[in-house]
Design a protein around this motif. Sequence first.
Motif, PDB file in Angstrom:
ATOM      1  N   MET A   1       0.919  66.839  20.273  1.00  0.00           N
ATOM      2  CA  MET A   1       2.330  67.357  20.827  1.00  0.00           C
ATOM      3  C   MET A   1       3.295  65.572  20.480  1.00  0.00           C
ATOM      4  SD  MET A   1       4.021  68.386  24.034  1.00  0.00           S
ATOM      5  CE  MET A   1       5.558  67.768  24.274  1.00  0.00           C
ATOM      6  N   MET A   2       4.635  67.093  19.320  1.00  0.00           N
ATOM      7  CA  MET A   2       5.719  66.237  19.727  1.00  0.00           C
ATOM      8  C   MET A   2       6.262  65.173  20.428  1.00  0.00           C
ATOM      9  SD  MET A   2       6.747  63.017  17.493  1.00  0.00           S
ATOM     10  CE  MET A   2       8.098  62.721  17.086  1.00  0.00           C
ATOM     11  N   ILE A   3       6.796  64.287  21.411  1.00  0.00           N
ATOM     12  CA  ILE A   3       7.885  64.556  22.524  1.00  0.00           C
ATOM     13  C   ILE A   3       9.350  64.196  21.214  1.00  0.00           C
ATOM     14  CG2 ILE A   3       6.587  64.104  24.660  1.00  0.00           C
ATOM     15  CD1 ILE A   3       7.380  61.164  23.774  1.00  0.00           C
ATOM     16  N   GLU A 114       4.184  56.415  26.420  1.00  0.00           N
ATOM     17  CA  GLU A 114       4.335  58.078  25.000  1.00  0.00           C
ATOM     18  C   GLU A 114       4.928  57.539  24.035  1.00  0.00           C
ATOM     19  OE1 GLU A 114       5.491  61.175  28.265  1.00  0.00           O
ATOM     20  OE2 GLU A 114       3.902  61.018  29.150  1.00  0.00           O
ATOM     21  N   MET A 115       6.269  57.358  24.917  1.00  0.00           N
ATOM     22  CA  MET A 115       7.545  57.372  23.355  1.00  0.00           C
ATOM     23  C   MET A 115       6.426  55.901  21.969  1.00  0.00           C
ATOM     24  SD  MET A 115      10.294  58.405  22.604  1.00  0.00           S
ATOM     25  CE  MET A 115      10.317  58.794  24.238  1.00  0.00           C
ATOM     26  N   LEU A 116       6.290  55.017  22.823  1.00  0.00           N
ATOM     27  CA  LEU A 116       5.462  54.473  21.747  1.00  0.00           C
ATOM     28  C   LEU A 116       3.910  54.419  21.383  1.00  0.00           C
ATOM     29  CD1 LEU A 116       5.483  50.291  23.746  1.00  0.00           C
ATOM     30  CD2 LEU A 116       6.549  51.464  21.612  1.00  0.00           C
ATOM     31  N   SER A 117       3.861  55.628  22.346  1.00  0.00           N
ATOM     32  CA  SER A 117       2.345  56.534  21.075  1.00  0.00           C
ATOM     33  C   SER A 117       3.042  57.583  20.067  1.00  0.00           C
ATOM     34  CB  SER A 117       1.472  56.354  21.903  1.00  0.00           C
ATOM     35  OG  SER A 117       1.864  57.628  22.947  1.00  0.00           O
ATOM     36  N   THR A 118       3.822  58.412  20.185  1.00  0.00           N
ATOM     37  CA  THR A 118       4.700  58.635  19.800  1.00  0.00           C
ATOM     38  C   THR A 118       4.759  58.742  18.319  1.00  0.00           C
ATOM     39  OG1 THR A 118       5.336  60.591  21.627  1.00  0.00           O
ATOM     40  CG2 THR A 118       6.081  61.170  19.463  1.00  0.00           C
ATOM     41  N   LEU A 119       5.492  57.290  18.821  1.00  0.00           N
ATOM     42  CA  LEU A 119       6.725  56.574  17.329  1.00  0.00           C
ATOM     43  C   LEU A 119       4.566  55.804  15.972  1.00  0.00           C
ATOM     44  CD1 LEU A 119       8.946  54.993  18.793  1.00  0.00           C
ATOM     45  CD2 LEU A 119       9.192  56.688  17.256  1.00  0.00           C
ATOM     46  N   ALA A 120       4.435  55.658  17.174  1.00  0.00           N
ATOM     47  CA  ALA A 120       2.852  54.540  15.977  1.00  0.00           C
ATOM     48  C   ALA A 120       2.490  56.035  15.389  1.00  0.00           C
ATOM     49  CB  ALA A 120       2.332  53.921  17.311  1.00  0.00           C
ATOM     50  N   ALA A 121       1.769  56.820  16.119  1.00  0.00           N
ATOM     51  CA  ALA A 121       1.302  57.956  15.628  1.00  0.00           C
ATOM     52  C   ALA A 121       1.947  58.642  14.374  1.00  0.00           C
ATOM     53  CB  ALA A 121       0.697  59.656  16.770  1.00  0.00           C
ATOM     54  N   ARG A 122       3.558  58.653  14.476  1.00  0.00           N
ATOM     55  CA  ARG A 122       3.796  59.693  13.104  1.00  0.00           C
ATOM     56  C   ARG A 122       4.234  58.423  12.150  1.00  0.00           C
ATOM     57  NH1 ARG A 122       6.574  63.635  12.575  1.00  0.00           N
ATOM     58  NH2 ARG A 122       7.865  63.650  11.295  1.00  0.00           N
ATOM     59  N   PRO A 136      18.109  56.911   0.729  1.00  0.00           N
ATOM     60  CA  PRO A 136      19.459  55.397   1.031  1.00  0.00           C
ATOM     61  C   PRO A 136      20.608  56.149   2.210  1.00  0.00           C
ATOM     62  CG  PRO A 136      19.739  57.526  -0.565  1.00  0.00           C
ATOM     63  CD  PRO A 136      17.599  57.576  -0.277  1.00  0.00           C
ATOM     64  N   GLU A 137      19.768  57.806   2.470  1.00  0.00           N
ATOM     65  CA  GLU A 137      20.744  57.874   3.705  1.00  0.00           C
ATOM     66  C   GLU A 137      20.117  57.722   4.873  1.00  0.00           C
ATOM     67  OE1 GLU A 137      23.065  60.047   2.768  1.00  0.00           O
ATOM     68  OE2 GLU A 137      22.975  59.512   0.554  1.00  0.00           O
ATOM     69  N   VAL A 138      20.823  57.858   6.168  1.00  0.00           N
ATOM     70  CA  VAL A 138      20.919  57.745   7.813  1.00  0.00           C
ATOM     71  C   VAL A 138      20.057  58.864   7.550  1.00  0.00           C
ATOM     72  CG1 VAL A 138      21.976  57.479  10.097  1.00  0.00           C
ATOM     73  CG2 VAL A 138      22.441  55.880   7.862  1.00  0.00           C
ATOM     74  N   THR A 139      20.843  60.035   7.771  1.00  0.00           N
ATOM     75  CA  THR A 139      20.305  61.909   7.703  1.00  0.00           C
ATOM     76  C   THR A 139      18.762  61.428   7.606  1.00  0.00           C
ATOM     77  OG1 THR A 139      21.711  62.435   6.073  1.00  0.00           O
ATOM     78  CG2 THR A 139      23.262  62.126   8.159  1.00  0.00           C
ATOM     79  N   GLU A 140      18.883  61.376   6.284  1.00  0.00           N
ATOM     80  CA  GLU A 140      17.419  61.405   6.199  1.00  0.00           C
ATOM     81  C   GLU A 140      16.314  60.814   6.638  1.00  0.00           C
ATOM     82  OE1 GLU A 140      14.724  63.944   3.075  1.00  0.00           O
ATOM     83  OE2 GLU A 140      16.532  64.398   4.185  1.00  0.00           O
ATOM     84  N   PHE A 141      16.743  59.657   6.916  1.00  0.00           N
ATOM     85  CA  PHE A 141      15.769  58.685   7.491  1.00  0.00           C
ATOM     86  C   PHE A 141      15.712  59.183   9.217  1.00  0.00           C
ATOM     87  CE2 PHE A 141      14.481  55.663  10.315  1.00  0.00           C
ATOM     88  CZ  PHE A 141      14.150  54.471   9.337  1.00  0.00           C
ATOM     89  N   PHE A 142      16.686  59.828   9.415  1.00  0.00           N
ATOM     90  CA  PHE A 142      16.445  60.221  11.043  1.00  0.00           C
ATOM     91  C   PHE A 142      15.738  61.396  10.683  1.00  0.00           C
ATOM     92  CE2 PHE A 142      18.159  63.551  13.870  1.00  0.00           C
ATOM     93  CZ  PHE A 142      18.163  62.535  15.434  1.00  0.00           C
ATOM     94  N   ARG A 143      16.163  62.224   9.806  1.00  0.00           N
ATOM     95  CA  ARG A 143      15.598  63.731   9.608  1.00  0.00           C
ATOM     96  C   ARG A 143      14.016  63.424   9.749  1.00  0.00           C
ATOM     97  NH1 ARG A 143      12.640  66.409   6.805  1.00  0.00           N
ATOM     98  NH2 ARG A 143      12.926  65.108   4.838  1.00  0.00           N
ATOM     99  N   ILE A 144      13.230  62.206   9.291  1.00  0.00           N
ATOM    100  CA  ILE A 144      12.590  62.033   8.361  1.00  0.00           C
ATOM    101  C   ILE A 144      11.394  61.437   9.990  1.00  0.00           C
ATOM    102  CG2 ILE A 144      10.085  60.423   7.620  1.00  0.00           C
ATOM    103  CD1 ILE A 144      13.177  60.865   5.272  1.00  0.00           C
ATOM    104  N   LEU A 145      12.207  60.423  10.721  1.00  0.00           N
ATOM    105  CA  LEU A 145      11.695  60.089  11.824  1.00  0.00           C
ATOM    106  C   LEU A 145      11.573  60.836  12.915  1.00  0.00           C
ATOM    107  CD1 LEU A 145      10.129  57.863  12.645  1.00  0.00           C
ATOM    108  CD2 LEU A 145      12.500  57.217  13.705  1.00  0.00           C
ATOM    109  N   THR A 146      12.375  62.219  13.089  1.00  0.00           N
ATOM    110  CA  THR A 146      12.364  62.671  14.024  1.00  0.00           C
ATOM    111  C   THR A 146      11.681  64.630  13.791  1.00  0.00           C
ATOM    112  OG1 THR A 146      15.055  63.712  13.683  1.00  0.00           O
ATOM    113  CG2 THR A 146      13.969  61.478  15.081  1.00  0.00           C
ATOM    114  N   GLY A 147      11.745  64.635  12.298  1.00  0.00           N
ATOM    115  CA  GLY A 147      11.311  65.946  12.380  1.00  0.00           C
ATOM    116  C   GLY A 147       9.813  66.075  12.694  1.00  0.00           C
TER     117      GLY A 147
END
Length: 149
Positions: A1-3, A114-122, A136-147
Motif C-alpha cells: 500500500m502506497m502512503i 514508513e516513508m523511507l520504506s515507501t520511497l525505497a520500494a518505489r 526534463p520536467e519537474v511536474t513529470e518527475f513529481f508524477r512518476i515519483l508520487t503516482g
Amino acid sequence: MMIALPLSPANIRMDPPVADAVDALQVLAEMLAESSGLSAQGIAAALQNREAQGSTGIGHGVALPHARLEGLDRVVIAALRTARGIPFAAPDGVDVRIFIAVAVPRAAATAHLEMLSTLAARLTVDGVREALLKTPEVTEFFRILTGPA
C-alpha cells in the motif's frame, strides 16, 4: 500500500550545479527549510550527521538522506536529481543521481520508517528510476515519483 508522499513540485530540483555530497545535502536542506520553516543550516547539519553514521545510499544511483528534527510538526520531503553521479558511499558503489530527502518530527519514528520504506520500494523499480533520470520536467518527475507504480 502506497502512503501519500508529502512532496510538491516546488520541492524538486532538476540538475542544479552540485559538485559533491555536501552540496547535494545543502540544496535539499534549503528546500526542506522553505517548506518547514526550520533553518537550512540546522537541517543540513542533521542530514550530514545522519550520513556520518552510514550512507543513506540505497543503490542503483539513489539515496534517501533523512533526519528527525526538533521543531518540525509534519513530514517534509525534497527531491534532487543531479546531472552527473555524485559519490555517496552507496552499498553497490554506484554514484548517486536521485536524492530524496525526508525530514520528520523528532517523535515520529514510525512515520519516518514508513516513508523511507515507501520511497525505497518505489525507487528499486528499474522503470521508475529510468523515467526519473530521463524526464526534463519537474511536474513529470513529481508524477512518476508520487503516482501509481
